[in-house]
Structure formats: structure tokens, C-alpha cells
Design a protein around this motif. Structure first.
Motif, mmCIF file in Angstrom:
data_model
loop_
_atom_site.group_PDB
_atom_site.id
_atom_site.type_symbol
_atom_site.label_atom_id
_atom_site.label_comp_id
_atom_site.label_asym_id
_atom_site.label_seq_id
_atom_site.Cartn_x
_atom_site.Cartn_y
_atom_site.Cartn_z
ATOM 1 N N LEU A 1 15.804 -12.743 2.056
ATOM 2 C CA LEU A 1 14.418 -12.310 2.150
ATOM 3 C C LEU A 1 14.352 -10.831 2.509
ATOM 4 O O LEU A 1 13.613 -10.041 1.885
ATOM 5 C CB LEU A 1 13.704 -13.174 3.198
ATOM 6 C CG LEU A 1 12.282 -12.821 3.598
ATOM 7 C CD1 LEU A 1 11.358 -12.749 2.401
ATOM 8 C CD2 LEU A 1 11.746 -13.864 4.584
ATOM 9 N N LEU A 2 15.143 -10.438 3.483
ATOM 10 C CA LEU A 2 15.104 -9.032 3.911
ATOM 11 C C LEU A 2 15.634 -8.102 2.817
ATOM 12 O O LEU A 2 15.093 -7.018 2.586
ATOM 13 C CB LEU A 2 15.896 -8.857 5.210
ATOM 14 C CG LEU A 2 15.218 -9.522 6.412
ATOM 15 C CD1 LEU A 2 16.127 -9.465 7.634
ATOM 16 C CD2 LEU A 2 13.868 -8.892 6.714
ATOM 17 N N THR B 1 0.859 -1.188 0.000
ATOM 18 C CA THR B 1 0.000 0.000 0.000
ATOM 19 C C THR B 1 0.893 1.235 0.000
ATOM 20 O O THR B 1 2.070 1.164 0.374
ATOM 21 C CB THR B 1 -0.870 0.051 1.269
ATOM 22 O OG1 THR B 1 -0.029 0.401 2.378
ATOM 23 C CG2 THR B 1 -1.525 -1.283 1.555
ATOM 24 N N GLY C 1 2.455 -0.529 4.006
ATOM 25 C CA GLY C 1 2.096 -1.854 4.515
ATOM 26 C C GLY C 1 2.186 -2.909 3.434
ATOM 27 O O GLY C 1 2.177 -2.618 2.238
ATOM 28 N N PHE C 2 2.279 -4.183 3.887
ATOM 29 C CA PHE C 2 2.319 -5.300 2.944
ATOM 30 C C PHE C 2 0.927 -5.899 2.762
ATOM 31 O O PHE C 2 0.223 -6.140 3.746
ATOM 32 C CB PHE C 2 3.251 -6.405 3.442
ATOM 33 C CG PHE C 2 4.692 -5.995 3.457
ATOM 34 C CD1 PHE C 2 5.420 -5.976 2.278
ATOM 35 C CD2 PHE C 2 5.309 -5.619 4.642
ATOM 36 C CE1 PHE C 2 6.764 -5.586 2.285
ATOM 37 C CE2 PHE C 2 6.636 -5.226 4.654
ATOM 38 C CZ PHE C 2 7.370 -5.199 3.471
ATOM 39 N N ILE C 3 0.552 -6.126 1.539
ATOM 40 C CA ILE C 3 -0.700 -6.822 1.229
ATOM 41 C C ILE C 3 -0.403 -8.279 0.897
ATOM 42 O O ILE C 3 -1.124 -9.183 1.318
ATOM 43 C CB ILE C 3 -1.419 -6.120 0.055
ATOM 44 C CG1 ILE C 3 -1.828 -4.708 0.460
ATOM 45 C CG2 ILE C 3 -2.615 -6.921 -0.416
ATOM 46 C CD1 ILE C 3 -2.833 -4.648 1.598
ATOM 47 N N GLU C 4 0.634 -8.493 0.111
ATOM 48 C CA GLU C 4 1.023 -9.850 -0.238
ATOM 49 C C GLU C 4 2.537 -9.928 -0.336
ATOM 50 O O GLU C 4 3.165 -9.040 -0.931
ATOM 51 C CB GLU C 4 0.468 -10.273 -1.611
ATOM 52 C CG GLU C 4 -1.004 -10.518 -1.665
ATOM 53 C CD GLU C 4 -1.370 -11.980 -1.445
ATOM 54 O OE1 GLU C 4 -2.553 -12.227 -1.189
ATOM 55 O OE2 GLU C 4 -0.491 -12.871 -1.514
ATOM 56 N N VAL C 5 3.074 -11.003 0.172
ATOM 57 C CA VAL C 5 4.466 -11.354 -0.078
ATOM 58 C C VAL C 5 4.450 -12.810 -0.505
ATOM 59 O O VAL C 5 3.963 -13.662 0.243
ATOM 60 C CB VAL C 5 5.328 -11.184 1.184
ATOM 61 C CG1 VAL C 5 6.737 -11.723 0.955
ATOM 62 C CG2 VAL C 5 5.395 -9.721 1.604
ATOM 63 N N GLN C 6 4.893 -13.086 -1.706
ATOM 64 C CA GLN C 6 4.901 -14.472 -2.188
ATOM 65 C C GLN C 6 6.274 -14.768 -2.730
ATOM 66 O O GLN C 6 6.601 -14.372 -3.851
ATOM 67 C CB GLN C 6 3.874 -14.669 -3.302
ATOM 68 C CG GLN C 6 2.443 -14.534 -2.860
ATOM 69 C CD GLN C 6 1.488 -15.114 -3.893
ATOM 70 O OE1 GLN C 6 1.865 -15.401 -5.018
ATOM 71 N NE2 GLN C 6 0.244 -15.306 -3.484
ATOM 72 N N LYS D 1 10.308 -2.433 -1.507
ATOM 73 C CA LYS D 1 9.809 -1.160 -0.981
ATOM 74 C C LYS D 1 10.249 -0.004 -1.880
ATOM 75 O O LYS D 1 9.459 0.889 -2.194
ATOM 76 C CB LYS D 1 10.337 -0.938 0.441
ATOM 77 C CG LYS D 1 9.581 -1.732 1.485
ATOM 78 C CD LYS D 1 9.901 -1.259 2.896
ATOM 79 C CE LYS D 1 10.655 -2.333 3.652
ATOM 80 N NZ LYS D 1 11.051 -1.927 5.000
ATOM 81 N N LEU E 1 12.953 -7.629 0.312
ATOM 82 C CA LEU E 1 11.893 -6.733 0.784
ATOM 83 C C LEU E 1 12.307 -5.268 0.645
ATOM 84 O O LEU E 1 11.502 -4.406 0.296
ATOM 85 C CB LEU E 1 11.535 -7.047 2.239
ATOM 86 C CG LEU E 1 10.752 -8.345 2.472
ATOM 87 C CD1 LEU E 1 10.559 -8.579 3.968
ATOM 88 C CD2 LEU E 1 9.404 -8.316 1.771
ATOM 89 N N GLU E 2 13.580 -4.980 0.929
ATOM 90 C CA GLU E 2 14.047 -3.595 0.778
ATOM 91 C C GLU E 2 13.913 -3.126 -0.668
ATOM 92 O O GLU E 2 13.457 -2.010 -0.938
ATOM 93 C CB GLU E 2 15.515 -3.465 1.241
ATOM 94 C CG GLU E 2 15.693 -3.461 2.735
ATOM 95 C CD GLU E 2 14.749 -2.485 3.428
ATOM 96 O OE1 GLU E 2 14.768 -1.273 3.107
ATOM 97 O OE2 GLU E 2 13.970 -2.949 4.289
#
Lengths: 240, 240, 240, 240, 240, 240
Positions: free
Chosen positions: F216-217, F194, F198-203, F224, F220-221
Motif C-alpha cells: 500500500l505504501l 490535490t 493531499g489525498f482526495i480519494e484512495v481506492q 504521488k 502511494l509513493e
């Protein structure tokens, strides 16, 4: 004494007609009529066998069944348009195939398939028994065609097969139910026999009250009488 | 004297177990075992009826049947993945539904449907007869649940239903065929009876040679013996 | 402090049971229970590979998933009867297959396929994670069977795989959601891990509010704890 | 001068027969024969209309078409068994429905549907044109039945419709192609006309070489001649 | 004098644009626009032929057609989701395939298939005629690609094909109907021609009143004018 | 240092273009391009809700996804012709629908459905993330249309949603994988966020080796960063 809607005696069949060569393309093509029930039965010869029989040096007989949408009192949906055959259709075509396989020596048939198609153009009860009885004649014609064409040497026909329905209608065992009887009978039984007097299939269903062993035996007697008459009519048709 | 692959006497059934409340969600849930054949039978109550019965002030009982893909010796394709139920599946689920409807007074059931599901988790012959026998117990549990929930007032259960297979194996009539027998028997017959001794269904198929009337009668005697034993086991299970 | 419907601590799993040889035909057959969730997992060995792998000297692992119609609180339509698998079913079976392929060295498997079937007989949340965890044990049994049968020489098992769900329930990260939690949790995440601590799949979905990175990390910690416990239970089951 | 395989003159149709009341259940039932092409055409009256017409105070005419599997020289797969109608079947039944809707005043028909079914029992070319021609007679019988049953007051029949195929065979425009001609003709054209001389459909397809405007006009002349003869035969049949 | 909704003269086409290389993967890829009607036409080369042509030393051209769900004023259901193509879709794709096969010498194409895909991204009438016209350009690009790749030696392109719709709108013959005209026109005719002036397809349907031979001839004249203009635009596009 | 096939830096996205009003009929219509990946996203407003929401005074957002057959390097079979959507298609369209529902306040939407269609016309990796990103803009246009049409009073748009893929390519975390990277990456992760972070989906799926928490981290960065850029581009497009 109960009277049947048709006025027939309890052991009387409807008029049966078997017309060979009804259409021109199939190796065997029969119009069979049990009173107002009319079914086109064709037997098509195919020089191959299903995958599960390949290389086993034997043949196969299989069947499909269908009803024209307006063969019945109110129009039924067309199975091809709905995209699937009903459970009833599948049950009947499995019965027809199984019954006719009993007529044939699969080794003598060689690696060929005889495909039976039974298509009801007018329905008044007993379409599956008429189909089996008529299809057996079409099957013989297809076998004779194969012999003339030298596709096979011996005779794969082991025995003739016929079929008739019997039931209990208002407490009375009756032969060859038409639609008004069949839709109200307490019990409906379809019997498939060989011309040597053996049973291939007995399928008796209580639609209302359960049936007793005495009723079962009475129905079997009627079925034997009916099949005997049908074997004669098959022979007459084949002699023409 | 012919000996059966299982070593059983010709009139001996396999060990039968009926376990109620096998799963926790359904109104009736039974694991039925006929030897190595194991079927989960559930009865689900739905407060509506199919379209063709709406407004007729009566209920309905219907059934579906399935096999887990590896319930059998070699894996079968999953019907959901293939997108259609086989003809065999449809034939069996029609038989189960018809049989269990004979147990129920549809007026007393009111406008409710009881949906039976029979799912084979392990197969060794006789899955349809085990299904009918187990499903009848699940059906009773569902009816008792409806009574406790005050959904119905009277008792729609008319009679118990059980089912067993019989056959002719190497010329000998035998009771309760397992898979090794069923796949080689000359004749295979499924019988559905009421606990008052009536017949609901008799379906006898010659797989090899036709069968005689004497064989038919001998098979019926065995079926009566088997169903009588099954009615006792159903009562024992329901008494627990 | 939020309390879970089940009364469990936030990092407590339900009781897990893994029963091997649950049915008799499959090369691997496991009943896996996560509390009230019960899944039959079978592994079937097939001496061929899908078309796209032919001649490539490697094997394949694939999976199918299903639920018995009354495994759930209200009856679901049978997918075989509706003629198609739902999107949810396909998504789950693709996940199971992908996860288990991570356990296997496809070259060492040779030109064989191991077909996994996961069939839910009772559902209470977490069916996909229970399926993966149980199926991995069935997979090991199938591989051991292949070794005993001399179908393969080496050991294609690379690592064990297990899976657990985590989520955010009323603001609190929790382990192993049951149905009442899963249907109301803000976030639901399924994690698949190897016994060496690597991630195979992380699938986290915000059902309500989005989740933060802190919540994501807290969930991953719980998942690692859960998978570690599951690897122990798999080993215990395999040691029996 | 080119000679046709059948020996017919270029402007000669095959023998046409129209038999009314061929089967007993449908409100209109016709067997139409164009030489060896034989089609059962039924018209069924339904006291409702499709969803998109509800409340619009008008009726509808629609059509379905099928061929018996062995209506042809080599057996075709049964569409019901394959689970779908071919593109050809759908194209033909859309043409039949569209053509017959031109015969009917939908307001005068009221909120009723007339469902046409054309089922080919023997095929030798021209099945779609025979179907339209025969179905129009069945349609009239169904309308007359509705009038006798007081379902409608006025006469929704606006005009008669007939149809014939024409083509270019070895460079020569010809009327009413049978299968041997149709399968080798350069151009195949189906024409649907009203009995007042208007065109409802002209569908001309070059199978080999493109066709010229002169050929198109010659084909249209033949089609007019053919349709005129068909209108007479329809009237004779309706007068019986 | 009748005025058209678009203000165009009765013999005026909409603006036509043909954009080659619209997408990057296909061997031929064209965006064709007839006014607001926009269709992506791709031609894909496959080094095989359908089963019925194997070993016959010739190629094949076939076509599929689809519409994006919201290419139209109100959203249409997605055919992939409904699980079947409509009769209209099948009719159109059969027409496209048949038309383009007229452009190609199948022997010169060798054992290759050219698969045409026409996908409508915005619809305003005439999608099938735009598809044929655009696809012929994509087909040429695919053939040129095959020549550059040395997959074929000669030139399988026999002639160009284009297509336009004509009709009778409020009694006036008009060229290139858009959606507002097409949905109210009395007659709608699609014409497919070769660049040498021959007819490949003429499909004229009376939606309301029948049409006369004079109207038919007037429509053909308009179609010839339209196709002539389209051939020029195809050549311009191919020259770029 | 690993270099990406595209030459991009590890945290560089492809060029993104968002074109509004791409087609003329839909209430929202966007062409979104992530490099060579091009997707038409439409949002269609329907003044009804699915059955399970009727009478609940809330709206719904749902999505469908498709690929043109030749959007890819080699032609894929058309799903409409095969009669079913693949598991991959269903998985993606479920993801798109779930993601966009996070953007909308269903109560404020009232009893309306917004149907999203994402159709890939050219594919080069990342079609699902481009679809979500573009569809969110089309969704906003549809909501603005509803406001102008006075179908709704307040503003149901809660937040913007965007999506990007990240992965581990040759050991290096990278942003926005194109097809050559995606098909060889060890790990592929799709992230939906969003505009409030915020996270809606992480696949995240390990295609080869499992991934570590550090990887993984890092992914994610990157995600974002990518989503932040996408939110800007959405706003620019909406400002035009």
C-alpha cells in the motif's frame, strides 16, 4: 325510495350486446357492450406455454387489459408512453386471467396458451366485468377454432364464466353500476360466477362507510340475478 | 374430520405478537407476527399531501409493501434490482392503503400524509393481513406523535382496522391460513373489518373449485371471530 | 482533546452483536448490529452459476443491498417503486460482493452461487461495513449447510472477512463512525480486511479537506484494531 | 401487366369510410377505414401547453399512436406491458403530429393543446396514412367544439391534410398498398399533402432495389390523385 | 438573391473530411466531418445474427446513433442517464441501418452481423447524413477485414451509399444545410442514394409552408450533385 | 525483475497529452490521452443549481461518464439502448464528480452548476483517472469563461486535482496500469490528489491476493510521483 342516476330499477342491468367476429385476425374477437361501456375482447391461440409450465403437458390462459387514452371523460396518459402499467391495470388483468382460467381444463387444452386481450374503447363503469363476460365468449370461439384446426381433441371448456358489479348506492343495493353511480357508491363489489352457480371471485370494497353482512348478502343476490342474465346472452351470441 | 397441517382447530389463529417501537426512526414502528410470518410496519408522517389533494384541506394515507428477497422458502428476485414492482405487490399495497384510509378522518388529519411501509422479513402465509393489522397500530402511534407534536388538534382516528385470511381447505372452512394451507386451499379469502363490525374489504378467490354461498358465509363467520381477537391484541399492544 | 458525539474513545467501536439464524428460510441468516445500525444478512445457495461462468467448473458469490424506506431519520423513496437502484446502492452491493468473494475458493465451491442479501432495517452509519461483517458469518453458515447436504466435498472457505469504517473527525482519527460523526467527518474510509491481516479494500474519501499520509496511516491502524475485534466476535457467534 | 393481389387497378384506392362521433367522450372522435385497416382517431382538447411553449401565446398539436395487440395477423406484444414504445411507433406518432400541426395556426389556437390519439383496432397496411387522414377530421371536430365552447374566437384551421401510401409493386407504381402488397413491394412511400396541393411530407424507402426518379414522379402523381379523393371524403364526412 | 448564413453558394457543400482508422479497436472506424459536424462511425463484426435470422444463412447490418451531451450548443440530457433513447434518436438509427443494408448482399455476408455505431462528437446540422456517408466507409473497412480474416469468401459489398441534406431556405433550394439554416429552413429533406444513381430514401418535411413539386425536383437535383461529390470523397478515403 | 507488458519502468507513466478546445460548443472542452486511452472531457456551465441547493447561495459540480460502444476491444452494449447505466458507470461518475468538487469553492461559484461529461472514445485502462485529470483542465476553462462573462467575481478554483492508477503487477508495484496490466494485476488502486499533496480519494482493491501495508505504501509513493507529473502537464496545457 332512492332513484338511480340512470333511472334503472335497482336490479336492472344496462343493455348488454355481444358482437362476435368484431375484428378479423384473432381466433376469437368480441365487442362487448354494457350500456356505454365498450370493450374489444380478443382470444389469441399460441402453440406454446410459459416457461414455468413447459413439459407439464398442460395449457395456460392469461390476460392483458388496457384502456384507450380517450375512452374516458378526461384523457388518461397512455401506459405505453409512460413506460408502465398502473397498479389498477395490473390488478384488473390478473383478475381477468384468473377468472377465465376457471373456465378451462388445462390438461385438455394441451401445451397451448390462450392469450386474452381486453381493450376498452369507451368507458362508463364496469369495464372489468364486461371484459370477463365478453372475453369468455371470445375464449369459446378460440377453443372452437382449435377444434376445427385439430389442434386439440377433446373439449377444454369446463363451464361458462360471467361477471357483474353490484354496490350500495345511497344505502340501496344496486346491480351493474355505471360510472356516475360507481364513483359515488358507498360500496362497490365485483362478482365472478360460473354458470353452475358457484363463485369464482367476490371482491367487495367499502369506498365510504363499511358495509354490513345484510348488505353483502343483498349484493350477492343481485349479482346472481345479473350473472344468470349474462349467461343467457352469452349463449344467444354463441348460437348466432 | 380434516386435520390442518399445523394441527390447529379450524377456527384457531396462529400466535399473534405485536411489538411497538421496533425500529427507532419512524413515528410509528411495529413488528407484527402471525406465527412465522413477520412484518415490519412503519408509519411516517409527512407535512404535505399528494398533488391531487393540494389545497383541499385534508390529509392522505398511503402504503407500500415489499418482501425481503429471502423472506421466502426459495429466493425471490429483488424488485428494486428488476426495476419494477410485481402485479402482486401493487395489488397488496393498494389493499393496505385502502384499508387504512378507512381508519382515518382525512379532514381531521389536515394537510399531512401518513406513509405506511410494510416489509416482510419472514413469510409463512397471510402477509397482507398481518401487514394491515400491524400497520394500524403503527398508524395510531404516528397519530399520537402528531398530537404530542401539536401538528393536529383533534383525533383523526375513526376506528381500528384489522384483517385476517380465511379459506376452504379440503372442504373445511378454516381461519388464518399459513403457507402450506394457503398454497393448496380451494378458496382463499381476505377480510378487512372495522372494530365496529363493518366490512371494509372482502376478497374471496376460488383457486380450485368454485365456492358456494354456504362456504362464503362460513368463512365470514370465521373472519369475524379472528378480527375480534385481533382488535383485542391491538388494544393490549397500544396499552403497553 | 476532541470529544466524539457518542462519548466513545477515538479507538472504541460501538457494541457489536451478531445473531445467527435470525430468519428461518435462508441457508445462512444473520442479524448484525453495530450500535443502532441493524442489518439482516442472508446467504442463499443456488445450484447454478451466472452465464459467464457456465462450464468453467467454479462457483460465484454475489450480493445485493437495500435499505427499508424508514430505516433512516427521514423516509427515503423505495427503490422498487422508483424502478431503479441508486448509484450509492449499486456501489455498496458491488463492494460487498467483491469483499466476500475474497473469502471463498471458487473452484472448491463448484458450480454453485451463493447470493448474499443485506437489508438495512435501521441505519446509524456504517451500514456497508456491518453488512460485510455480518454477511461473512451468513456465508459460513451457508457453506456449512452445503457440506451437510453433501453438495460440496472440501471447504471453500479460505479466510474470514470483516470491515470497519474509520475517519478523521474534527482533526482526530476515529474508529467506527456513527451517523452524526460520518455526516460531518472530514474524511471517511472503509477498510475490508482478511483475518490474516491483508487488505481487500481501502476506500478513503475526503469529504472536506484533503487528508495527509499521516492521517491515512493513523486510520489504517485503527481499522486493523477494529477488524481484529470483529474477527473475534465472528468466531464467538460461529461457536454458539 | 402486373395484377395486384387485391385485383385493384394500379391507381385505385381501397374503400374509405370516415365515421364521426365514434366514441362519446372525446371532443373529436373518428373511426377511419381504408379497406380492412381500421383506426380510432380521437382529438382531445387540453387548456394548457407543454412547458417549452408556456407564455408564448400559442397552442400545440401532438399525437400518439398505438396498435391493439391482436390488430395484426399474429399477436404483437403490448407496448404498455413491455414498458416501452417501439422505434416504429415513435416514428409514426412523430409523423402524425408533424403532419397535423401543418393544419393549424398555432397563434389562433391560443394556449391550448390538441392531443391526437390514433389506435389501430385492425391492421391491413397503411395505418399511418389512415391515421393522418382520419385524425384531421377529428381535429376539425375538436376545433369546432372549442369554437362552440367559446374557448377560441377565430378559426385556427388553416387547411385540410390527408395522406396516402404509394409504392412500386413488381415494377408497377401503385396507390394505397394493403398489407400483402406493402410487405413485398420494392418501394414504399408515404405522402402527406394539403388540400391546396402542397407537400407536407414525402417519405420514400427502397425496401429492395433502389428507385429511379421516374418511379418517384409516378408515385407522386398517384399520391396526388389519392389525396384529392381523400379530401372529398373528409368534406363529405364533415358535411354530415 | 438570398445569401446563406455561411456565405456558401446554394449548391455548395461544406468541406468534407473522411479519416479512416480513427480509433484502434473497431474493424472499421471513421471520423467523418461535414464542416463543423463531426461523427465517429465504427463498424463492428459479430459472428452471429439476431434471433429472427438464425439458420437462414444470411447476415445483418444494424445501426445505433448517439450524441455526446455537449456536442450541441446547449447541453442535452444524456440518454443513458434518462434511461431511454428519444424518438429522434430511434428514427435516425433506423434510417442509418436501413440505408446501409442497401449496400450489402446479406447472403454473401453469411451469418455475421455488422453493427454500426455513429456517435456525434460535435454537431452543426446534417448529423444523420454525415453518419450514413461515414459509416459506409467504415462498413467497407469491416468487410475488407472479414475478407482478410477469411470469414467470408466473396464480396458482400453491392454498392456504395451516401447521403446529404437539401432544403428550401428563404425560398431558395440549397445543398447541405448547417444548423443555422436547418433550424430556420421552410423544408428539410434528407436523401440517401446509391453510387449507381438510385434512391434509397427520400424524406422531405415541410417545417413551415408546404413545398411544391418544383421545389421537390430542385432539391433532388441538388442532392444528386451532393451525393456524387460524396462518392468521390469516399473513394479517395478508401484509396489511401 | 518483472517486466511490464508495455516495457515501461515500474514508475513510468504512459505518454500524456492534454488538448484544449477539442470541440467547439462547451465552455471547457479537453481531449485527454493517457497512451491509447482517449477521453473527451467537457465542462458545461448552467445558471442554476439542483433542487437541494436552491436558495443556499452556492454552486455545484457534477459529472457523467460514458464509453462509446466500440471504445473497447469487443463491443459493449450501448447504455442508452439498454435503458440503464451500469453499476460501474455510476461508480465512476460519482467518483469524478466528488473529485472535482474538491477543486472548487462552492460559495465563490455562486448559484451555478458546472456539469462535467467524460466520454471515452478509446479505452486502454485508466479511463477514470484520465477523465479526472482532463476534466480538471476543462473545469478551469469553464471557470475562466465565467469570469470573462462576468458571471462570477472572485475565483472559485481552490486547487488543481489529478488522478492516476497504481497497482501490484506480478508482485511489483507499478504506476499507470494499461489494460493488459490492469486486467491481470493482483491489486488496482486509484488515487486522486490535490496539487498541494493531499489525498482526495484512495481506492485500492485486491483483485487476487490481499495486499500488505508495505505494498500500500509503495503504491502511494508511485501515485504521488504520477500526480506530480500530471499537475505539470495540466499547467503546460493551461499555459498554451
Amino acid at each position: 325510495m332512492v332513484s338511480r342516476p340512470s333511472g334503472r330499477a335497482s336490479d336492472a342491468m344496462r343493455e348488454v350486446k355481444i358482437t362476435r367476429n368484431y375484428t378479423c385476425h384473432a381466433e376469437g374477437s368480441v365487442l362487448v357492450e354494457f350500456g356505454n361501456t365498450k370493450v374489444i375482447c380478443t382470444a389469441s391461440v399460441d402453440a406454446s406455454v410459459p416457461r414455468f409450465l413447459r413439459g407439464k403437458n398442460q395449457g395456460w390462459v392469461t390476460a392483458e387489459y388496457g384502456m384507450l387514452p380517450r375512452s374516458t371523460g378526461s384523457r388518461m396518459g397512455r401506459e405505453a408512453a409512460r413506460g408502465k402499467q398502473s397498479g389498477r391495470t395490473q390488478e384488473i388483468q390478473r383478475l381477468i386471467g384468473r377468472s377465465l382460467r376457471a373456465a378451462v381444463d388445462m390438461q385438455a387444452l394441451g401445451e397451448h396458451t390462450i392469450q386474452i386481450d381486453c381493450d376498452v374503447i369507451q368507458a362508463d363503469g364496469g369495464t372489468r366485468t364486461a371484459s370477463i363476460t365478453g372475453a369468455c365468449v371470445a375464449l369459446v370461439d378460440a377453443i372452437r377454432w382449435m377444434q376445427r384446426e385439430k389442434m386439440i381433441k377433446g373439449d377444454p371448456l369446463k363451464q361458462m364464466i360471467s361477471s357483474i358489479s353490484v354496490g350500495v348506492y345511497k344505502g340501496m343495493p344496486v346491480l351493474d353500476l355505471d360510472y356516475p353511480e360507481g364513483s359515488t357508491a358507498e360500496t362497490d363489489m365485483n362478482v365472478v360466477m360460473t354458470d353452475q352457480g358457484g363463485f369464482i371471485e367476490v371482491q367487495g370494497t367499502a369506498e365510504g362507510a363499511p358495509y354490513t353482512q345484510e348488505e353483502l348478502l343483498a349484493m350477492l343476490e343481485l349479482a346472481k340475478k345479473g350473472c344468470t342474465e349474462l349467461f343467457e346472452m352469452q349463449q344467444q351470441a354463441l348460437a348466432e
